[in-house]
Design a protein around this motif. Structure first.
Motif, PDB file in Angstrom:
ATOM      1  N   ALA A  47     -15.886  11.695 -13.048  1.00 52.70           N
ATOM      2  CA  ALA A  47     -16.726  10.486 -13.232  1.00 52.70           C
ATOM      3  C   ALA A  47     -16.236   9.458 -13.754  1.00 52.70           C
ATOM      4  N   VAL A  48     -16.984   8.462 -13.312  1.00 55.14           N
ATOM      5  CA  VAL A  48     -16.420   6.871 -13.557  1.00 55.14           C
ATOM      6  C   VAL A  48     -17.457   6.046 -13.914  1.00 55.14           C
ATOM      7  N   GLU A  54     -12.587  -4.277 -10.864  1.00 53.18           N
ATOM      8  CA  GLU A  54     -11.665  -3.372 -10.705  1.00 53.18           C
ATOM      9  C   GLU A  54     -12.042  -1.850 -10.517  1.00 53.18           C
ATOM     10  N   ASP A  55     -12.972  -1.525 -11.407  1.00 56.53           N
ATOM     11  CA  ASP A  55     -13.733  -0.264 -11.315  1.00 56.53           C
ATOM     12  C   ASP A  55     -14.515  -0.055  -9.941  1.00 56.53           C
ATOM     13  N   ARG A  56     -15.010  -1.163  -9.549  1.00 56.76           N
ATOM     14  CA  ARG A  56     -16.027  -1.082  -8.495  1.00 56.76           C
ATOM     15  C   ARG A  56     -15.299  -1.130  -7.313  1.00 56.76           C
ATOM     16  N   ASP A  57     -14.016  -1.859  -7.217  1.00 54.57           N
ATOM     17  CA  ASP A  57     -13.175  -1.542  -5.961  1.00 54.57           C
ATOM     18  C   ASP A  57     -12.583  -0.197  -5.812  1.00 54.57           C
ATOM     19  N   ALA A  58     -12.067   0.391  -7.077  1.00 52.43           N
ATOM     20  CA  ALA A  58     -11.575   1.663  -6.808  1.00 52.43           C
ATOM     21  C   ALA A  58     -12.644   2.669  -6.476  1.00 52.43           C
TER      22      ALA A  58
END
Length: 501
Positions: A47-48, A54-58
């Motif tokens: 869960a993210v 950076e979170d969106r790209d990952a």
């Protein structure tokens, strides 16, 4: 600058302690660790909380990897946990609750009043430095209340994550089953079209009766309508899955497998389900914390029922004819008309409301466990019956009919008639298999997102016994005779104990 000197060392220590208590800060994870741990332990997924680019790209890269191959059931759940925007929005409740906790742990801001007055032969200056003492005295209790509310919010958010995972799993099952049914409907339609064309030619040659011709045409017309309906249901089910996974644009072009996963050879042995649910369900844990917070709030309401405001101020005045004047003032609300009985009564009503809601949550949870267990056992037995009895018998009939046709003992129309009889059996098995996976998902959700550890060890994928068990009559866990939050007074019988051997 006005300075206040404490009269003794004890007062200094007390003031320093209060100021340290008022320096509440935000946690590093923002409370999200509870959600991520729950996803890892109960679902085996990540869960993210997307906060940065950076979170969106990952998340985008991980999603593309999952969608680059035919989507599995677990993959669909993982994609939903990464991309469902409603779930991301629910994570915002963590930040709101933590902000309330930090605010409750900080001292109230002091006040400063300045005034200047003039008269005929002089002027006066008044300066007052004040602080609300009641807020300082109740700060530890208020912090404890908000701390429990924050823990409650963590559990509620984690439970919302489990609900999204269950929705994604059910949407996946419905989408794959609908697509499988649509593919089979297309095959039935092609077969009926060939039969209708052959019947038309034989009718023109005078070798076919009007009744037999009408039967073939009717089957062709019905199969055409069923195909259109099946395709529309497939589109609807796929779009439901797409919405649950939070996909759009090129992400909607994912590929689903042609069929649902096979039925497990054996059902996991499930015992003490009600007791497991009482310990494992996050909504019950959150309801307990909510009731505890309300109880603490009730105690605070009773303690402050007579005094709602208490301010202490330091005075420094100056007048031209008197010079400087120093002193202090205390401002307190006089309970002349309102003795706080309404506030206490309101707090008591809120507490009773919370306690009853907790009890109802536990009662509903127990009922959901019994209902989902019964549906799980029944759907497994029905799907197993189709797999082991109905479908094999239909295949035997089809093989024998084909042998008779090859030996010129049966006509092509008898062969087509047999294929029509197979339609109900195949569609029945698809529906039964779909119902099983949906029932398993519902049961997992009623137990808090996962099966008991022993059952998980015997779940699909673990080594299975080759022996096929006799279908069992569902034996739901026995209801408790005491509190709805306690363990069952009578332990539920093992499902295998009631099976006829």
């Amino acid at each position: 600058m006005i300075r206040y000197v404490a009269p003794n060392r004890v007062a200094c220590i007390a003031i320093a302690t209060m100021f340290l208590a008022g320096c509440s800060t935000f946690s590093k994870d923002g409370g999200f660790n509870t959600v991520s741990t729950t996803a890892s332990e109960r679902l085996g997924k990540d869960a993210v909380y997307i906060k940065t680019d950076e979170d969106r790209d990952a998340v985008f890269k991980r999603t593309q990897e999952l969608l680059s191959k035919p989507l599995g059931m677990d993959d669909a759940v993982q994609v939903a946990l990464l991309n469902n925007r409603g779930l991301q929005a629910s994570y915002g409740e963590l930040g709101i609750s933590e902000a309330d906790l930090v605010q409750a742990g900080r001292l109230p801001n002091p006040g400063f009043t300045f005034s200047r007055t003039h008269w005929s032969d002089g002027f006066g200056i008044s300066r007052t430095f004040s602080m609300g003492v009641l807020g300082v005295l109740t700060l530890p209790v208020a912090t404890r209340i908000e701390s429990r509310r924050f823990e409650q919010t963590k559990l509620e958010t984690a439970n919302a994550m489990l609900a999204v995972a269950a929705d994604a799993r059910k949407a996946y099952v419905n989408a794959v089953a609908a697509e499988q049914a649509a593919l089979y409907a297309a095959q039935v339609k092609d077969s009926s079209e060939a039969g209708a064309e052959l019947a038309s030619r034989m009718r023109q040659a005078g070798n076919f009766s009007k009744l037999d011709y009408a039967r073939e045409q009717a089957f062709y017309a019905e199969s055409t309508a069923q195909l259109a309906k099946a395709r529309q249901q497939s589109v609807m089910a796929r779009e439901k899955l797409t919405r649950t996974m939070g996909l759009w644009g090129s992400g909607t072009q994912y590929t689903l497998p042609e069929r649902l996963p096979d039925l497990p050879k054996e059902r996991p042995q499930l015992n003490d389900l009600e007791s497991f649910a009482m310990q494992n369900r996050l909504d019950i844990q959150a309801a307990k914390l909510r009731t505890q917070s309300v109880a603490t709030s009730l105690g605070l309401s009773k303690a402050t029922r007579f005094i709602n405001a208490l301010d202490v101020g330091y005075l420094n005045n100056f007048e031209t004819d008197k010079g400087h004047e120093h002193g202090y003032e205390i401002s307190v609300e006089i309970p002349l008309f309102d003795w706080g009985s309404a506030k206490v009564a309101r707090a008591e009503a809120i507490y009773m409301q919370s306690a009853n809601r907790l009890a109802q949550t536990a009662i509903d949870a127990r009922s959901e466990v019994r209902e989902s267990y019964s549906a799980y056992v029944t759907s497994y037995d029905v799907a197993k019956h189709y797999r082991d009895e109905v479908v094999p018998v239909r295949k035997t009939i089809s093989d024998e009919m084909l042998l008779r046709y090859n030996g010129m003992l049966a006509s092509v129309f008898e062969l087509l008639a047999d294929s029509r009889d197979q339609v109900a059996a195949v569609n029945g098995y698809i529906d039964a298999l779909k119902d099983y996976w949906l029932a398993e998902t519902d049961m997992q959700q009623s137990l808090g997102g996962r099966l008991p550890p022993l059952a998980m060890a015997n779940a699909p994928g673990a080594p299975q016994n080759d022996a096929t068990p006799t279908p069992a009559t569902p034996t739901p866990p026995a209801p408790a005779q005491d509190s709805p939050l306690s363990a069952p007074a009578t332990q539920p019988a093992s499902p295998t104990n009631s099976e006829g051997k």
